[in-house]
Design a protein around this motif. Structure first.
Motif, PDB file in Angstrom:
ATOM      1  N   VAL A 179       0.834  -1.099   0.078  1.00 23.85           N
ATOM      2  CA  VAL A 179      -0.087   0.043  -0.254  1.00 23.85           C
ATOM      3  C   VAL A 179       1.141   1.321  -0.317  1.00 23.85           C
ATOM      4  O   VAL A 179       1.829   1.441   0.824  1.00 23.85           O
ATOM      5  N   THR A 180       0.469   2.299  -0.475  1.00 19.82           N
ATOM      6  CA  THR A 180       1.367   3.252  -0.289  1.00 19.82           C
ATOM      7  C   THR A 180       0.595   4.517  -0.306  1.00 19.82           C
ATOM      8  O   THR A 180      -0.496   5.343  -0.307  1.00 19.82           O
ATOM      9  N   VAL A 181       1.450   5.522   0.197  1.00 22.24           N
ATOM     10  CA  VAL A 181       0.706   6.927   0.737  1.00 22.24           C
ATOM     11  C   VAL A 181       0.221   8.143  -0.370  1.00 22.24           C
ATOM     12  O   VAL A 181      -0.656   7.798  -0.061  1.00 22.24           O
ATOM     13  N   GLU A 182       0.428   7.731  -1.530  1.00 17.40           N
ATOM     14  CA  GLU A 182      -0.479   8.169  -2.062  1.00 17.40           C
ATOM     15  C   GLU A 182      -2.097   7.193  -2.596  1.00 17.40           C
ATOM     16  O   GLU A 182      -2.876   8.737  -2.932  1.00 17.40           O
ATOM     17  N   ALA A 183      -2.141   6.170  -1.888  1.00 13.35           N
ATOM     18  CA  ALA A 183      -3.723   6.195  -1.960  1.00 13.35           C
ATOM     19  C   ALA A 183      -4.368   6.592  -0.476  1.00 13.35           C
ATOM     20  O   ALA A 183      -5.355   6.429  -0.291  1.00 13.35           O
ATOM     21  N   VAL A 184      -3.042   6.644   0.767  1.00 15.42           N
ATOM     22  CA  VAL A 184      -4.164   7.301   1.737  1.00 15.42           C
ATOM     23  C   VAL A 184      -4.419   9.439   0.973  1.00 15.42           C
ATOM     24  O   VAL A 184      -5.690   9.888   1.726  1.00 15.42           O
ATOM     25  N   TYR A 185      -3.843   9.723   0.060  1.00 15.49           N
ATOM     26  CA  TYR A 185      -3.876  11.003   0.056  1.00 15.49           C
ATOM     27  C   TYR A 185      -5.434  10.860  -0.709  1.00 15.49           C
ATOM     28  O   TYR A 185      -6.005  11.683  -1.321  1.00 15.49           O
ATOM     29  N   GLN A 186      -5.564  10.006  -1.959  1.00 15.07           N
ATOM     30  CA  GLN A 186      -6.337   9.582  -2.696  1.00 15.07           C
ATOM     31  C   GLN A 186      -7.414  10.108  -2.355  1.00 15.07           C
ATOM     32  O   GLN A 186      -8.350  10.795  -2.627  1.00 15.07           O
ATOM     33  N   GLU A 187      -7.573   8.670  -1.370  1.00 17.08           N
ATOM     34  CA  GLU A 187      -8.334   8.678  -0.020  1.00 17.08           C
ATOM     35  C   GLU A 187      -9.324  10.578   0.419  1.00 17.08           C
ATOM     36  O   GLU A 187     -10.957  10.483   0.193  1.00 17.08           O
ATOM     37  N   VAL A 188      -8.421  10.907   0.192  1.00 14.38           N
ATOM     38  CA  VAL A 188      -8.684  12.217   1.121  1.00 14.38           C
ATOM     39  C   VAL A 188      -9.408  13.022  -0.045  1.00 14.38           C
ATOM     40  O   VAL A 188     -10.106  14.011  -0.528  1.00 14.38           O
ATOM     41  N   HIS A 189      -8.372  13.233  -1.027  1.00 12.23           N
ATOM     42  CA  HIS A 189      -8.836  14.626  -2.522  1.00 12.23           C
ATOM     43  C   HIS A 189     -10.246  14.352  -3.057  1.00 12.23           C
ATOM     44  O   HIS A 189     -10.849  14.916  -3.175  1.00 12.23           O
ATOM     45  N   GLU A 190     -10.070  12.241  -2.285  1.00  8.97           N
ATOM     46  CA  GLU A 190     -11.682  11.386  -3.533  1.00  8.97           C
ATOM     47  C   GLU A 190     -13.213  12.822  -2.061  1.00  8.97           C
ATOM     48  O   GLU A 190     -14.039  12.741  -2.689  1.00  8.97           O
ATOM     49  N   LEU A 191     -12.302  12.039  -0.867  1.00  5.38           N
ATOM     50  CA  LEU A 191     -13.803  12.022   0.268  1.00  5.38           C
ATOM     51  C   LEU A 191     -13.954  13.941   0.150  1.00  5.38           C
ATOM     52  O   LEU A 191     -15.678  14.101   0.515  1.00  5.38           O
ATOM     53  N   ALA A 192     -12.970  14.757  -0.628  1.00  4.39           N
ATOM     54  CA  ALA A 192     -13.626  16.052  -0.279  1.00  4.39           C
ATOM     55  C   ALA A 192     -14.179  16.347  -1.785  1.00  4.39           C
ATOM     56  O   ALA A 192     -14.693  17.160  -1.724  1.00  4.39           O
ATOM     57  N   GLU A 193     -13.978  16.146  -2.228  1.00  9.57           N
ATOM     58  CA  GLU A 193     -13.959  16.236  -3.844  1.00  9.57           C
ATOM     59  C   GLU A 193     -15.772  16.266  -3.665  1.00  9.57           C
ATOM     60  O   GLU A 193     -17.005  16.272  -3.786  1.00  9.57           O
ATOM     61  N   VAL A 194     -15.944  14.984  -2.958  1.00 10.11           N
ATOM     62  CA  VAL A 194     -17.554  14.021  -3.266  1.00 10.11           C
ATOM     63  C   VAL A 194     -17.945  15.242  -2.483  1.00 10.11           C
ATOM     64  O   VAL A 194     -19.439  14.985  -2.282  1.00 10.11           O
ATOM     65  N   PHE A 195     -17.837  15.848  -1.215  1.00 13.83           N
ATOM     66  CA  PHE A 195     -18.563  16.695   0.073  1.00 13.83           C
ATOM     67  C   PHE A 195     -18.055  18.414  -0.363  1.00 13.83           C
ATOM     68  O   PHE A 195     -18.741  18.881  -0.246  1.00 13.83           O
ATOM     69  N   ASP A 196     -17.940  18.763  -1.948  1.00 14.00           N
ATOM     70  CA  ASP A 196     -17.792  19.859  -2.225  1.00 14.00           C
ATOM     71  C   ASP A 196     -16.746  20.678  -1.323  1.00 14.00           C
ATOM     72  O   ASP A 196     -16.760  21.479  -0.399  1.00 14.00           O
ATOM     73  N   VAL A 197     -15.810  20.105  -0.858  1.00 15.38           N
ATOM     74  CA  VAL A 197     -14.814  20.824   0.234  1.00 15.38           C
ATOM     75  C   VAL A 197     -13.207  20.533  -0.019  1.00 15.38           C
ATOM     76  O   VAL A 197     -12.233  20.531   0.604  1.00 15.38           O
TER      77      VAL A 197
END
Length: 352
Positions: A179-197
């Motif tokens: 597993v990579t840290v990029e996957a952690v950052y992807q989760e942050v970015h995608e959830l932020a996009e889902v919630f428009d933040v």
């Protein structure tokens, strides 16, 4: 995924069906008082409908979710870090207290269960979106399947840290790469996009990157072997080389003594651990009492008293790094783990 547009009616029907035969099964979970729905609040960067390819499933989000339930501590702490506490209607599966800086926000979030909630308890929170860090919650025999949620008009999201393509690792799959840290950052970015933040997501990732860089600057533990012990004294759960501890070994140079094992956590015999003779033991300091040896004091006492483990050089010299369980899972708390490794390194570098 095509979402039903009559979510309220479908959800009400699902509640009637599951509650009719499950009233006695809810006793172990805390009652949940659903907070009032909040008005949409966002930055306007997200274009809806938003379509995500999430662990092989297409997720279509028509508008920012207003009532999200999170089935894991890691997912919940991302939502809280994004300033979304007023939209979190339930959380579950915790190993440790919430991060101190999130304590005030987290205090308002109902705890559906200390571990995994039942399906009826989840539906009782009336979510319009469900997130999880581990695919076991969405597997057969878990909380519920993603397909079943979709039938009630509820979208779902699984952390990319648990996915390889369309395969969920904790839903029955096996990793083929770390597993990579990029996957952690992807989760942050995608959830932020889902919630428009999205701006908040960018800022959170930037902070994590800065902290990780500071923690690892000048640190070189190359040649130092390590074993990660999560829990259980009788059959210890020891980390393989592809799971979340890779977020701690890759940037520090630590060498996992069980790097050839693809499973996130292996139920291992102590004979195997002792034979590996790791230079350092990373011990999970879990703030729960689910398995024997969850807590740090229980682990160190066992290691010192057991006739076999007490022969290990790492035990005799107490070369221990204590991490919370959440820091040994794939989450934003990997950076807290790195900072604790750095503190240990600064104290012991002359001995290495």
């Amino acid at each position: 995924m095509s979402r039903p547009r009559t979510r309220t009616g479908a959800l009400a029907a699902a509640l009637v069906a599951v509650l009719a035969g499950a009233l006695t099964g809810c006793g172990a979970s805390e009652p949940v008082e659903a907070p009032a729905t909040v008005a949409p609040a966002g930055e306007g960067r997200t274009q809806y409908p938003l379509v995500l390819d999430n662990c092989g499933q297409q997720v279509v989000v028509d508008a920012p979710p207003q009532r999200v339930a999170s089935l894991d501590q890691g997912s919940t702490e991302i939502l809280l870090s994004l300033g979304l506490a007023d939209r979190v209607v339930g959380t579950a599966s915790w190993t440790d207290p919430v991060l101190p800086e999130l304590a005030e926000a987290g205090a308002s979030v109902p705890r559906l269960a200390d571990n995994a909630p039942t399906y009826e308890v989840l539906l009782g929170a009336d979510p319009d979106f469900v997130t999880a860090s581990f695919g076991r919650h969405f597997a057969e025999g878990g909380v519920t399947t993603r397909e079943r949620l979709a039938e009630t008009g509820v979208d779902s999201y699984l952390s990319p840290t648990d996915c390889e393509g369309s395969t969920s690792i904790n839903g029955g799959g096996t990793r083929t790469r770390p597993v990579t840290v990029e996957a952690v950052y992807q989760e942050v970015h995608e959830l932020a996009e889902v919630f428009d933040v999205a701006d908040r997501g960018d800022a959170l990732v930037a902070r994590l990157q800065q902290r990780a860089a500071a923690a690892t600057e000048g640190m070189d533990l190359s040649g130092t072997t390590v074993a990660f012990w999560f829990a259980d004294t009788s059959t210890p759960y020891i980390a393989g080389g592809f799971g979340a501890p890779a977020l701690l070994t890759a940037p520090t140079g630590l060498q996992n003594a069980f790097a050839d094992r693809p499973e996130d956590w292996n139920a291992t015999g102590w004979e195997t651990v002792v034979a590996a003779q790791p230079d350092v033991l990373v011990l999970g300091d879990l703030q729960r009492d689910r398995f024997s040896g969850d807590r740090l004091d229980d682990k160190t006492a066992f290691l010192a008293a057991d006739p076999l483990t007490s022969t290990m050089d790492a035990v005799q010299h107490q070369r221990y790094i204590a991490l919370h369980g959440a820091e040994m899972n794939p989450s934003i708390r990997f950076v807290d783990g790195l900072e604790k490794v750095r503190a240990w390194y600064d104290e012991h570098r002359d001995e290495l």
